[in-house]
Design an enzyme around this catalytic site. Sequence first.
Site, short mmCIF file in Angstrom:
data_model
loop_
_atom_site.label_atom_id
_atom_site.label_comp_id
_atom_site.label_asym_id
_atom_site.label_seq_id
_atom_site.Cartn_x
_atom_site.Cartn_y
_atom_site.Cartn_z
N ASP A 136 12.25 -1.47 6.86
CA ASP A 136 10.79 -1.97 7.39
C ASP A 136 9.53 -1.57 6.34
O ASP A 136 9.31 -0.62 6.14
CB ASP A 136 10.51 -1.80 8.82
CG ASP A 136 11.44 -2.08 9.71
OD1 ASP A 136 11.91 -3.40 9.90
OD2 ASP A 136 12.21 -0.97 10.36
N ASP A 195 7.70 2.97 1.67
CA ASP A 195 6.33 2.52 1.72
C ASP A 195 5.53 3.33 2.48
O ASP A 195 4.38 3.09 2.38
CB ASP A 195 6.33 1.28 2.57
CG ASP A 195 6.73 1.38 3.78
OD1 ASP A 195 7.76 1.91 4.15
OD2 ASP A 195 5.91 0.54 4.59
N ASP A 253 14.09 2.38 2.02
CA ASP A 253 13.52 2.35 3.53
C ASP A 253 13.80 0.85 3.71
O ASP A 253 13.80 0.02 2.85
CB ASP A 253 12.12 2.47 3.64
CG ASP A 253 11.33 2.45 4.76
OD1 ASP A 253 12.17 2.97 6.06
OD2 ASP A 253 10.40 1.86 5.04
#
Length: 233
Positions: free
Chosen positions: A14, A174, A12
């Site tokens: 961001d 995240d 991922d």
Amino acid sequence: MSAFPFQIVGFDLDGTLVDSHGDLAHAVNHALAQEGRAPVAPAQVRAMIGGGARKMLAKALATTGGPVADARFEELHDALLAFYEDNIAVETRLFPGGAAMLDALAVRGVRIAVVTNKLERFARKVLADLDLSNRFFIVIGGDTLGPGRAKPRPDLLNLMVERCGGGRAAYVGDSTYDTRAAAAAGIPCVAVSFGFNDVPPAEMGADAVIAHFDELVPVLESVGLRNAPPITV
């Protein structure tokens, strides 16, 4: 050096590879200002990131007075995107240890991918502005396959494996958008505790959690052993 268990490792963007919450907060507050709303603190925006710009803006509007009409929302969304595109990497940086970690995976022959819900053109621009583009085999955005195909659906991760030529893959994220997509794709997932976590990292359903990128390579080796395919004779 023993064989690394994964041929493909996807990330991922961001909150996983890069800390972008400052630049995203500026873009959100630019859009809110068009509606006469008070700005939200960067720490608040940090908790809104994960599902794409639309969801981030909707959460910011809900926090500052409630939703707006659909047509006005589209205007504010366009304003957010335009501002962000012009100021996409002012404060954004790799999380600590990120460069060394990418080097370590490259040495092991791993095909490294970015798979994000961010618009693909924005993901590519962030990586280009940070001089990171040449580190990634492919970049896949939330719009790459069209509407309705972003995480937590598995479609983008399935595309990652296809475009990387196949092989064992792992994913690093995240949020539950990431862990749910990986689970649906049948891919092990490592969660980072330093990112924009939408629930406590231990509750995300990841195969492992790391607190620094220095831990990623050995953790992937361990996860690879635990999730090794059965030996057939």
